[in-house]
Enzyme design. Sequence first.
Site, PDB file in Angstrom:
ATOM      1  N   GLU A 237       0.816  -1.225   0.000  1.00 54.32           N
ATOM      2  CA  GLU A 237       0.000   0.000   0.000  1.00 54.32           C
ATOM      3  C   GLU A 237       0.849   1.274   0.000  1.00 54.32           C
ATOM      4  O   GLU A 237       0.675   2.154   0.847  1.00 54.32           O
ATOM      5  CB  GLU A 237      -0.978  -0.038   1.179  1.00 54.32           C
ATOM      6  CG  GLU A 237      -1.877  -1.264   1.114  1.00 54.32           C
ATOM      7  CD  GLU A 237      -2.800  -1.430   2.311  1.00 54.32           C
ATOM      8  OE1 GLU A 237      -2.810  -0.562   3.191  1.00 54.32           O
ATOM      9  OE2 GLU A 237      -3.527  -2.442   2.357  1.00 54.32           O
TER      10      GLU A 237
ATOM     11  N   ASN B 233       2.401  -4.858  -3.247  1.00 59.34           N
ATOM     12  CA  ASN B 233       0.996  -5.254  -3.084  1.00 59.34           C
ATOM     13  C   ASN B 233       0.148  -4.015  -2.786  1.00 59.34           C
ATOM     14  O   ASN B 233       0.576  -3.135  -2.034  1.00 59.34           O
ATOM     15  CB  ASN B 233       0.938  -6.227  -1.887  1.00 59.34           C
ATOM     16  CG  ASN B 233      -0.383  -6.895  -1.680  1.00 59.34           C
ATOM     17  OD1 ASN B 233      -0.946  -7.468  -2.607  1.00 59.34           O
ATOM     18  ND2 ASN B 233      -0.898  -6.852  -0.448  1.00 59.34           N
TER      19      ASN B 233
ATOM     20  N   HIS C 279      -9.958  -6.142  -2.826  1.00 60.91           N
ATOM     21  CA  HIS C 279     -11.070  -5.980  -1.877  1.00 60.91           C
ATOM     22  C   HIS C 279     -12.169  -5.256  -2.657  1.00 60.91           C
ATOM     23  O   HIS C 279     -12.102  -4.037  -2.861  1.00 60.91           O
ATOM     24  CB  HIS C 279     -10.618  -5.146  -0.668  1.00 60.91           C
ATOM     25  CG  HIS C 279      -9.605  -5.844   0.176  1.00 60.91           C
ATOM     26  ND1 HIS C 279      -9.903  -7.002   0.881  1.00 60.91           N
ATOM     27  CD2 HIS C 279      -8.303  -5.569   0.434  1.00 60.91           C
ATOM     28  CE1 HIS C 279      -8.821  -7.401   1.540  1.00 60.91           C
ATOM     29  NE2 HIS C 279      -7.839  -6.553   1.277  1.00 60.91           N
TER      30      HIS C 279
ATOM     31  N   GLU D  85      -5.745 -10.711  -1.821  1.00 58.09           N
ATOM     32  CA  GLU D  85      -6.606 -10.527  -0.635  1.00 58.09           C
ATOM     33  C   GLU D  85      -8.081 -10.460  -1.048  1.00 58.09           C
ATOM     34  O   GLU D  85      -8.840  -9.634  -0.525  1.00 58.09           O
ATOM     35  CB  GLU D  85      -6.222  -9.239   0.110  1.00 58.09           C
ATOM     36  CG  GLU D  85      -4.763  -9.154   0.491  1.00 58.09           C
ATOM     37  CD  GLU D  85      -4.411  -7.916   1.311  1.00 58.09           C
ATOM     38  OE1 GLU D  85      -5.325  -7.204   1.779  1.00 58.09           O
ATOM     39  OE2 GLU D  85      -3.201  -7.653   1.475  1.00 58.09           O
TER      40      GLU D  85
ATOM     41  N   ASP E  65     -11.840 -10.347  -1.539  1.00 58.60           N
ATOM     42  CA  ASP E  65     -13.173 -10.507  -0.942  1.00 58.60           C
ATOM     43  C   ASP E  65     -14.107  -9.563  -1.689  1.00 58.60           C
ATOM     44  O   ASP E  65     -13.657  -8.584  -2.278  1.00 58.60           O
ATOM     45  CB  ASP E  65     -13.213 -10.306   0.584  1.00 58.60           C
ATOM     46  CG  ASP E  65     -12.488  -9.067   1.085  1.00 58.60           C
ATOM     47  OD1 ASP E  65     -12.420  -8.063   0.351  1.00 58.60           O
ATOM     48  OD2 ASP E  65     -12.021  -9.089   2.245  1.00 58.60           O
TER      49      ASP E  65
HETATM   50  O1  G3I Z   1      -4.678  -8.544  18.523  1.00 63.07           O
HETATM   51  C1  G3I Z   1      -5.579  -7.558  19.046  1.00 63.07           C
HETATM   52  C2  G3I Z   1      -6.298  -8.064  20.257  1.00 63.07           C
HETATM   53  O2  G3I Z   1      -5.368  -8.299  21.272  1.00 63.07           O
HETATM   54  C3  G3I Z   1      -7.346  -7.045  20.677  1.00 63.07           C
HETATM   55  O3  G3I Z   1      -8.108  -7.569  21.727  1.00 63.07           O
HETATM   56  C4  G3I Z   1      -8.275  -6.700  19.533  1.00 63.07           C
HETATM   57  C5  G3I Z   1      -9.278  -5.608  19.891  1.00 63.07           C
HETATM   58  O4  G3I Z   1      -9.659  -4.872  18.763  1.00 63.07           O
HETATM   59  O5  G3I Z   1      -7.495  -6.245  18.452  1.00 63.07           O
HETATM   60  C6  G3I Z   1      -6.577  -7.193  17.975  1.00 63.07           C
HETATM   61  O6  G3I Z   1      -5.884  -6.670  16.895  1.00 63.07           O
HETATM   62  C7  G3I Z   1      -6.603  -6.573  15.688  1.00 63.07           C
HETATM   63  C8  G3I Z   1      -5.885  -7.381  14.636  1.00 63.07           C
HETATM   64  O7  G3I Z   1      -6.516  -7.210  13.383  1.00 63.07           O
HETATM   65  C9  G3I Z   1      -5.865  -8.869  14.956  1.00 63.07           C
HETATM   66  O8  G3I Z   1      -7.158  -9.373  14.999  1.00 63.07           O
HETATM   67  C10 G3I Z   1      -6.680  -5.118  15.288  1.00 63.07           C
HETATM   68  O9  G3I Z   1      -7.473  -4.400  16.205  1.00 63.07           O
HETATM   69  C11 G3I Z   1      -7.242  -4.996  13.912  1.00 63.07           C
HETATM   70  O10 G3I Z   1      -7.133  -3.654  13.476  1.00 63.07           O
HETATM   71  C12 G3I Z   1      -6.484  -5.870  12.959  1.00 63.07           C
HETATM   72  O11 G3I Z   1      -7.103  -5.782  11.699  1.00 63.07           O
HETATM   73  C13 G3I Z   1      -6.342  -6.276  10.622  1.00 63.07           C
HETATM   74  C14 G3I Z   1      -6.105  -5.156   9.618  1.00 63.07           C
HETATM   75  O12 G3I Z   1      -5.415  -5.680   8.498  1.00 63.07           O
HETATM   76  C15 G3I Z   1      -5.312  -4.009  10.201  1.00 63.07           C
HETATM   77  O13 G3I Z   1      -4.997  -3.088   9.225  1.00 63.07           O
HETATM   78  C16 G3I Z   1      -7.124  -7.387   9.976  1.00 63.07           C
HETATM   79  O14 G3I Z   1      -7.232  -8.483  10.876  1.00 63.07           O
HETATM   80  C17 G3I Z   1      -6.399  -7.838   8.707  1.00 63.07           C
HETATM   81  O15 G3I Z   1      -7.208  -8.771   8.026  1.00 63.07           O
HETATM   82  C18 G3I Z   1      -6.174  -6.625   7.826  1.00 63.07           C
HETATM   83  O16 G3I Z   1      -5.518  -7.039   6.659  1.00 63.07           O
HETATM   84  C19 G3I Z   1      -5.241  -5.988   5.712  1.00 63.07           C
HETATM   85  C20 G3I Z   1      -3.975  -6.382   4.998  1.00 63.07           C
HETATM   86  O17 G3I Z   1      -2.939  -6.610   5.914  1.00 63.07           O
HETATM   87  C21 G3I Z   1      -3.571  -5.321   3.985  1.00 63.07           C
HETATM   88  N1  G3I Z   1      -4.663  -5.016   3.088  1.00 63.07           N
HETATM   89  C22 G3I Z   1      -5.935  -4.692   3.706  1.00 63.07           C
HETATM   90  C23 G3I Z   1      -6.354  -5.803   4.668  1.00 63.07           C
HETATM   91  C24 G3I Z   1      -7.719  -5.517   5.264  1.00 63.07           C
HETATM   92  O18 G3I Z   1      -7.707  -4.381   6.088  1.00 63.07           O
END
Ligand code: G3I
Length: 409
Positions: free
Chosen positions: A224, A265, A301, A329, A331
């Site tokens: 990104e 990516n 996405h 990725e 969806d």
């Molecule tokens: O691990 C913590 C946990 O301890 C806490 O209790 C919880 C409360 O919100 O948060 C957890 O962390 C989260 C993490 O995912 C793991 O689940 C974050 O808040 C959350 O923001 C994070 O989101 C991820 C996101 O990237 C962040 O930008 C998504 O799972 C993940 O699927 C997403 O993936 C991104 C790619 O890397 C790049 N392209 C876009 C894609 C979708 O956003």
Amino acid sequence: MYTSLALALSLSSCLLAGAQAQTTVAAWNQCGGLQYTGSTICVSGSGCVKLNDYYSQCQPGAATVTSAVSSSTTVVPSVSSSTITTSAASTTSPGLHTLAKAKGLVYFGSATDNGELTDAPYKAILSDNSEFGQLTPGNSQKWDATEGTRGTFTFTRGDEIVALAKANGQLVRGHTLVWHSQLPSWVSSGGFDNATLISIMENHVTQVATHYKGQIYAWDVLNEIFNEDGTFRESVFYTTIGEAYVAIALRAARAADPDAKLYINDYNVDGTGAKSTAMYNLVAKLIAQGVPIDGIGIQAHLISGSVPSTLQANWEQFASLGVDVALTEVDIRITLPTTDAKLAQQATDYKNVVAACVAIPKCIGITIWDYTDKYSWIPSVFSTQGAALPWDENLVKKPAYAAIAEALA
Ligand code: G3I
């Protein structure tokens, strides 16, 4: 889509299964595994072959491997009439990865995350390498997960997913080495000068890629890096180091793991437009400069009903540079609640996306951003949207599954 006939057939087959001896399982369907409660007898000419502890499959010409079959536990996802979506096409599918390979792709894969791996029915499908030949850790290889504190590296969670993929015979896409998001504040707000940030970034790329050396099919080295208008995103890397950070990261990754394919990516590089043009121009420039770059990752996405019509033309442009392209990725989100019509539209969208990749020899793989709505990131970010993946929240295949299988057939 969900006809009363289909429901009646499904219910009657359940009743028959309970009343009679085991029916036979058709070729390529499941015949055993932990949590599996169905028939373990394959149709004549097929044998039940263990693919993993959770999944055995009837394979034509194979001998039955009885030790693979277990039906001792009964944890199965509940299926309501509204989720009886598995069409004839999907029940007879040899699996999306199997189909993708036969079509010349390297893999069909899924993202996953550590917390989801305690969900045994989920893990069973994820581990079925006829469906998924590749896994991407959704979070556990990112900078905040691997170097939350400067110089202290943690690989436990990433290792768990890489080990699972290895046990399943699946490839891994590494995700991601340099990204402005999920970047610890010690990096983003550290106030480092140019030379120091280069050394911090090089060290991060080197340490992570070296740790996983030989185990990663492809790395999203950079994630990104563009704004929507095609200018560079003003991340700490860009504002401190300038455009040169891209080449520095790629070179460090190549030096650390020479066999991994190196990708840039991004999202919204699906159809043609300013951002796609910027990606094309940058990769052309890197190639001209001799910087190692093997692929362009198209996150994809997408929004159901609004999928760009220029996917194939855009990806062909990318491929004309001589690099691989991969959908990394995928969806396709729906405005909730779902209806049969919306799921049908989504199925059409998936079919078009997959068909566009299949039409391009350099489009080497497709990864969905997790496979089930149960673990999709969409509802947490887009509050009125969801249902973006081919399996629903009960791990039941949606019409999109059959549409993908059709595009790969
Ligand atoms: O691990 C913590 C946990 O301890 C806490 O209790 C919880 C409360 O919100 O948060 C957890 O962390 C989260 C993490 O995912 C793991 O689940 C974050 O808040 C959350 O923001 C994070 O989101 C991820 C996101 O990237 C962040 O930008 C998504 O799972 C993940 O699927 C997403 O993936 C991104 C790619 O890397 C790049 N392209 C876009 C894609 C979708 O956003």
